[in-house]
Design an enzyme around this catalytic site. Structure first.
Site, PDB file in Angstrom:
ATOM      1  N   HIS A  62       7.277   7.009   5.867  1.00 37.93           N
ATOM      2  CA  HIS A  62       8.146   7.574   4.823  1.00 37.93           C
ATOM      3  C   HIS A  62       7.686   8.999   4.515  1.00 37.93           C
ATOM      4  O   HIS A  62       6.724   9.497   5.129  1.00 37.93           O
ATOM      5  CB  HIS A  62       8.194   6.679   3.584  1.00 37.93           C
ATOM      6  CG  HIS A  62       6.868   6.417   2.913  1.00 37.93           C
ATOM      7  ND1 HIS A  62       6.030   7.420   2.487  1.00 37.93           N
ATOM      8  CD2 HIS A  62       6.237   5.259   2.596  1.00 37.93           C
ATOM      9  CE1 HIS A  62       4.963   6.892   1.924  1.00 37.93           C
ATOM     10  NE2 HIS A  62       5.054   5.572   1.990  1.00 37.93           N
TER      11      HIS A  62
ATOM     12  N   HIS B  53       3.925   9.852   3.966  1.00 36.44           N
ATOM     13  CA  HIS B  53       3.121  10.021   5.185  1.00 36.44           C
ATOM     14  C   HIS B  53       3.460  11.354   5.849  1.00 36.44           C
ATOM     15  O   HIS B  53       2.576  12.065   6.338  1.00 36.44           O
ATOM     16  CB  HIS B  53       3.407   8.905   6.197  1.00 36.44           C
ATOM     17  CG  HIS B  53       3.299   7.522   5.640  1.00 36.44           C
ATOM     18  ND1 HIS B  53       4.289   6.604   5.764  1.00 36.44           N
ATOM     19  CD2 HIS B  53       2.299   6.929   4.947  1.00 36.44           C
ATOM     20  CE1 HIS B  53       3.916   5.470   5.176  1.00 36.44           C
ATOM     21  NE2 HIS B  53       2.710   5.643   4.661  1.00 36.44           N
TER      22      HIS B  53
ATOM     23  N   CYS C 288      -7.863  -6.900  -2.771  1.00 37.06           N
ATOM     24  CA  CYS C 288      -6.428  -6.640  -2.699  1.00 37.06           C
ATOM     25  C   CYS C 288      -6.086  -6.359  -1.232  1.00 37.06           C
ATOM     26  O   CYS C 288      -6.572  -5.380  -0.665  1.00 37.06           O
ATOM     27  CB  CYS C 288      -6.040  -5.443  -3.577  1.00 37.06           C
ATOM     28  SG  CYS C 288      -4.321  -4.948  -3.299  1.00 37.06           S
TER      29      CYS C 288
ATOM     30  N   CYS D 228      -4.355  -2.968  -0.467  1.00 39.93           N
ATOM     31  CA  CYS D 228      -5.251  -1.801  -0.392  1.00 39.93           C
ATOM     32  C   CYS D 228      -6.356  -2.013   0.634  1.00 39.93           C
ATOM     33  O   CYS D 228      -7.094  -1.091   0.946  1.00 39.93           O
ATOM     34  CB  CYS D 228      -5.929  -1.521  -1.728  1.00 39.93           C
ATOM     35  SG  CYS D 228      -4.825  -1.154  -3.068  1.00 39.93           S
TER      36      CYS D 228
ATOM     37  N   CYS E 157      -4.293  -5.117  -9.441  1.00 32.96           N
ATOM     38  CA  CYS E 157      -4.575  -3.888  -8.691  1.00 32.96           C
ATOM     39  C   CYS E 157      -3.640  -2.811  -9.243  1.00 32.96           C
ATOM     40  O   CYS E 157      -2.431  -3.039  -9.356  1.00 32.96           O
ATOM     41  CB  CYS E 157      -4.300  -4.137  -7.203  1.00 32.96           C
ATOM     42  SG  CYS E 157      -3.789  -2.660  -6.317  1.00 32.96           S
TER      43      CYS E 157
ATOM     44  N   HIS F 254      -0.769  -1.953  -6.476  1.00 30.57           N
ATOM     45  CA  HIS F 254       0.212  -2.964  -6.050  1.00 30.57           C
ATOM     46  C   HIS F 254       0.682  -3.874  -7.185  1.00 30.57           C
ATOM     47  O   HIS F 254       1.567  -4.705  -6.990  1.00 30.57           O
ATOM     48  CB  HIS F 254      -0.368  -3.798  -4.896  1.00 30.57           C
ATOM     49  CG  HIS F 254      -0.560  -2.983  -3.656  1.00 30.57           C
ATOM     50  ND1 HIS F 254      -1.747  -2.319  -3.379  1.00 30.57           N
ATOM     51  CD2 HIS F 254       0.289  -2.673  -2.655  1.00 30.57           C
ATOM     52  CE1 HIS F 254      -1.609  -1.661  -2.239  1.00 30.57           C
ATOM     53  NE2 HIS F 254      -0.396  -1.851  -1.789  1.00 30.57           N
TER      54      HIS F 254
ATOM     55  N   LYS G 220       8.282   4.294  -7.834  1.00 36.06           N
ATOM     56  CA  LYS G 220       7.468   4.214  -6.626  1.00 36.06           C
ATOM     57  C   LYS G 220       8.414   3.872  -5.460  1.00 36.06           C
ATOM     58  O   LYS G 220       9.345   3.085  -5.638  1.00 36.06           O
ATOM     59  CB  LYS G 220       6.448   3.073  -6.825  1.00 36.06           C
ATOM     60  CG  LYS G 220       5.447   2.983  -5.729  1.00 36.06           C
ATOM     61  CD  LYS G 220       4.413   1.916  -6.008  1.00 36.06           C
ATOM     62  CE  LYS G 220       3.660   1.680  -4.711  1.00 36.06           C
ATOM     63  NZ  LYS G 220       2.644   0.695  -4.763  1.00 36.06           N
TER      64      LYS G 220
ATOM     65  N   LYS H  75      10.851  -0.786  -0.564  1.00 31.71           N
ATOM     66  CA  LYS H  75      11.990  -1.347   0.171  1.00 31.71           C
ATOM     67  C   LYS H  75      12.927  -2.069  -0.782  1.00 31.71           C
ATOM     68  O   LYS H  75      14.132  -1.949  -0.676  1.00 31.71           O
ATOM     69  CB  LYS H  75      11.455  -2.362   1.188  1.00 31.71           C
ATOM     70  CG  LYS H  75      11.305  -1.813   2.569  1.00 31.71           C
ATOM     71  CD  LYS H  75      11.238  -2.993   3.521  1.00 31.71           C
ATOM     72  CE  LYS H  75      10.423  -2.631   4.732  1.00 31.71           C
ATOM     73  NZ  LYS H  75       9.935  -3.785   5.448  1.00 31.71           N
TER      74      LYS H  75
HETATM   75  N1  MSP Z   1      -4.741   3.389   6.518  1.00 31.64           N
HETATM   76  C1  MSP Z   1      -5.196   3.998   5.328  1.00 31.64           C
HETATM   77  C2  MSP Z   1      -5.864   5.314   5.605  1.00 31.64           C
HETATM   78  C3  MSP Z   1      -7.038   5.222   6.531  1.00 31.64           C
HETATM   79  S1  MSP Z   1      -7.684   6.796   6.891  1.00 31.64           S
HETATM   80  C4  MSP Z   1      -9.104   6.447   7.666  1.00 31.64           C
HETATM   81  C5  MSP Z   1      -4.011   4.225   4.387  1.00 31.64           C
HETATM   82  N2  MSP Z   1      -2.813   4.254   4.943  1.00 31.64           N
HETATM   83  S2  MSP Z   1      -1.418   4.418   4.139  1.00 31.64           S
HETATM   84  O1  MSP Z   1      -0.417   4.409   5.167  1.00 31.64           O
HETATM   85  O2  MSP Z   1      -1.323   3.440   3.121  1.00 31.64           O
HETATM   86  O3  MSP Z   1      -1.489   5.784   3.416  1.00 31.64           O
HETATM   87  C6  MSP Z   1      -1.831   6.936   4.088  1.00 31.64           C
HETATM   88  C7  MSP Z   1      -1.651   8.154   3.253  1.00 31.64           C
HETATM   89  O4  MSP Z   1      -0.311   8.266   2.823  1.00 31.64           O
HETATM   90  C8  MSP Z   1      -2.531   8.205   2.029  1.00 31.64           C
HETATM   91  O5  MSP Z   1      -3.137   9.477   1.986  1.00 31.64           O
HETATM   92  C9  MSP Z   1      -1.581   8.048   0.903  1.00 31.64           C
HETATM   93  O6  MSP Z   1      -2.004   8.747  -0.217  1.00 31.64           O
HETATM   94  C10 MSP Z   1      -0.311   8.658   1.477  1.00 31.64           C
HETATM   95  N3  MSP Z   1       0.842   8.145   0.778  1.00 31.64           N
HETATM   96  C11 MSP Z   1       1.282   6.860   0.776  1.00 31.64           C
HETATM   97  N4  MSP Z   1       2.316   6.778  -0.110  1.00 31.64           N
HETATM   98  C12 MSP Z   1       2.527   7.991  -0.687  1.00 31.64           C
HETATM   99  C13 MSP Z   1       3.483   8.517  -1.547  1.00 31.64           C
HETATM  100  N5  MSP Z   1       4.383   7.766  -2.124  1.00 31.64           N
HETATM  101  N6  MSP Z   1       3.445   9.860  -1.781  1.00 31.64           N
HETATM  102  C14 MSP Z   1       2.571  10.694  -1.153  1.00 31.64           C
HETATM  103  N7  MSP Z   1       1.667  10.226  -0.322  1.00 31.64           N
HETATM  104  C15 MSP Z   1       1.486   8.861  -0.215  1.00 31.64           C
HETATM  105  O7  MSP Z   1      -4.246   4.387   3.206  1.00 31.64           O
END
Ligand code: MSP
Length: 486
Positions: A19, A22, A127, A130, A145, A148, A300, A303
């Site tokens: 999304h 990321h 959790c 997380c 948490c 979540h 937030k 889905k």
């Molecule tokens: N897999 C772990 C990271 C391991 S790094 C060794 C993880 N993955 S994640 O897919 O959940 O999130 C990855 C990144 O995306 C995090 O930096 C997180 O802050 C960012 N984001 C996830 N949702 C977000 C938003 N809604 N807005 C902005 N960034 C966010 O954590």
């Protein structure tokens, strides 16, 4: 030897498709990599996917697929999305790859051999969302948490633990002295207060998680997913615990210059990761750029709410450049922000189609019409020099949003200068001809400069500007860079 620049993004969980959250951290790193590359540095930019652990196993089961099959599919979605967004990564690391496993196994063996881990009993609140244990005080008032909004599971199991205590004061010193830089400042203070508040050793293995990498010295256990995932930053460089076989890229690029990560994962990156590195006798990354969280229309992204913004949809509507710009130009780096999807069209048209697009097109038209495509080298006006300076300073610090602001203001100021000068009126009188040519030459130089500044954000349009404005004897119109969107 060229200076080097290594930038990383978090590796994303493959429980679901990408999304814009990321996409944001990936784009941020991409811009920094492109910019440092353009400054003559040799860059390495790593991205990847985090594919082990209970969270992924559960998502695969829910999808009715084997984890191996499921992770291949979702990881491919990340790779496709990054391609669509024109992400120029040096490598894409997957934690299910053999090259990652080999590094992790040797790293864990080294920790064991050097006495950094011990066996113990753990009871704690876990959790799965997380993939981490929570202490009572980290949970919200309902005992959930905070991310979540679910009660973590009480887990009691035998684990291997990492001796964190010997590294705590050293990490505090590194942060305080600026050896380990953290941005923004508020995140630095949060991490420092966690360190000073007393932090416990953490487990490096899990007993009942089948989907993972076995702990080499106790194969009944799998390596805790966070501990192996963090090692992606060195496995992608071909790290080897045996110095005699050290990877060339590891020697060249480690320690990382900038690690981009979200505020939710700062404890792992700014405490656990530096401690693991120190234990393995490795240097700690120089800078941690910590991003905030996007909400969409005040909620937030989820889905169930149906408000998840897919970067592919943005690319389909606005093109790769437009999507990149819209995602990056939302909020200052490090800030949380609420995205209003209905404002995308307005922002795209205002900043890209009207401001930049119009400027490039009108200056190219003037260069062909009044100067037959031939311009003389002239100096920029002073205010353009100021924008350039603030742009470079912002990029140096990873403040991509501020850098974008500087380019947009710079373009607006050239547009304004044109409005004030009224070249179309001067053109009516031959007496103004040489002055008019000089003015157009100045604007051509300024637009070329804007093209260079745009390169990290809107690389396709920037390349077209550079191409059309590169030869002073043949300035031409690059065509419509940003078509207006309804
Ligand atoms: N897999 C772990 C990271 C391991 S790094 C060794 C993880 N993955 S994640 O897919 O959940 O999130 C990855 C990144 O995306 C995090 O930096 C997180 O802050 C960012 N984001 C996830 N949702 C977000 C938003 N809604 N807005 C902005 N960034 C966010 O954590």
């Amino acid at each position: 030897m060229k200076p080097t620049f290594y930038v990383t993004t978090p590796i994303y969980y493959v429980n679901d498709k990408p999304h814009i959250g990321h996409a944001y951290s990936t784009l941020l790193a991409d811009c920094l990599s492109r910019w440092h590359g353009a400054q003559g540095e040799e860059t390495f930019f790593s991205v990847g996917t985090d594919e082990h652990g209970a969270k992924i196993a559960e998502a695969a089961a829910k999808a009715g697929k084997k984890p191996e099959v499921f992770v291949d599919e979702v990881s491919a979605e990340f790779q496709t999305a990054w391609k669509a967004l024109n992400i120029e990564a040096s490598d894409f690391i997957r934690t299910t790859e053999e090259r990652h496993k080999t590094v992790v196994v040797s790293f864990m063996n080294k920790l064991k051999a050097d006495g950094h881990v011990y066996e113990g009993e753990y009871e704690g609140m876990y959790c799965v969302g997380c993939e981490r244990f929570y202490t009572e005080r980290e949970l919200n008032e309902k005992g959930e948490c905070p991310d979540h909004k679910r009660k973590p599971k009480l887990i009691k199991e035998k684990n291997w633990f990492f001796k964190l205590q010997p590294f705590v004061s050293e990490i505090i010193r590194d942060i305080e002295s600026g050896k380990m830089e953290m941005y923004p400042e508020k995140r630095k203070n949060e991490v420092l207060s966690v360190l000073r508040g007393g932090i416990e050793d953490f487990s490096v293995s899990r007993q009942n998680v089948a989907w993972g990498i076995p702990l080499p010295f106790d194969t009944k256990q799998n390596i805790y997913v966070w501990v192996e995932a963090l090692q992606n930053y060195i496995s992608v460089l071909g790290y080897n615990a045996d110095e005699a076989h050290q990877g060339a890229n590891f020697k060249k690029f480690w320690p990382a210059n900038v690690q981009v990560l979200g505020k939710d994962i700062s404890k792992f990156h700014c405490i656990f990761w530096p401690a693991l590195l120190k234990a393995a006798g490795l240097r700690v990354s120089k800078r941690f750029l910590i991003t905030g969280f996007f909400t969409v229309d005040g909620q937030k992204m989820s889905k169930t709410l149906g408000n998840v913004i897919d970067p592919n949809d943005l690319v389909a509507k606005f093109g790769a450049d437009g999507a990149r710009y819209l995602i990056l130009a939302q909020f200052a780096v490090g800030e949380d922000g609420d995205i209003k999807a209905e404002k995308f069209v307005e922002k795209y048209n205002a900043d890209l189609a009207n401001n930049i697009g119009n400027l490039v097109s009108r200056v190219a038209t003037m260069a062909t019409k009044y100067c037959a495509g031939v311009v003389a080298a002239t100096k920029f006006r002073k205010n353009i020099g100021e924008y350039k300076k603030s742009f470079a300073k912002a990029m140096e610090q990873g403040q991509v949003y501020d850098a974008i602001e500087a380019v947009i203001q710079c373009a607006a100021s050239v547009n304004k200068a044109i409005e004030v000068y009224k070249p179309w009126e001067k053109a009516k009188d031959e007496a103004h001809s040489s002055e008019l040519k000089k003015m157009v030459s100045t604007w051509v130089g300024e637009v070329a400069e804007i093209g260079t500044m745009l390169a990290p954000f809107t690389p396709e349009a920037a390349a077209k500007i550079t191409q059309a404005f590169a030869d002073p004897n043949h300035i031409h119109n690059p065509g419509i860079l940003f078509p207006k969107i309804k």
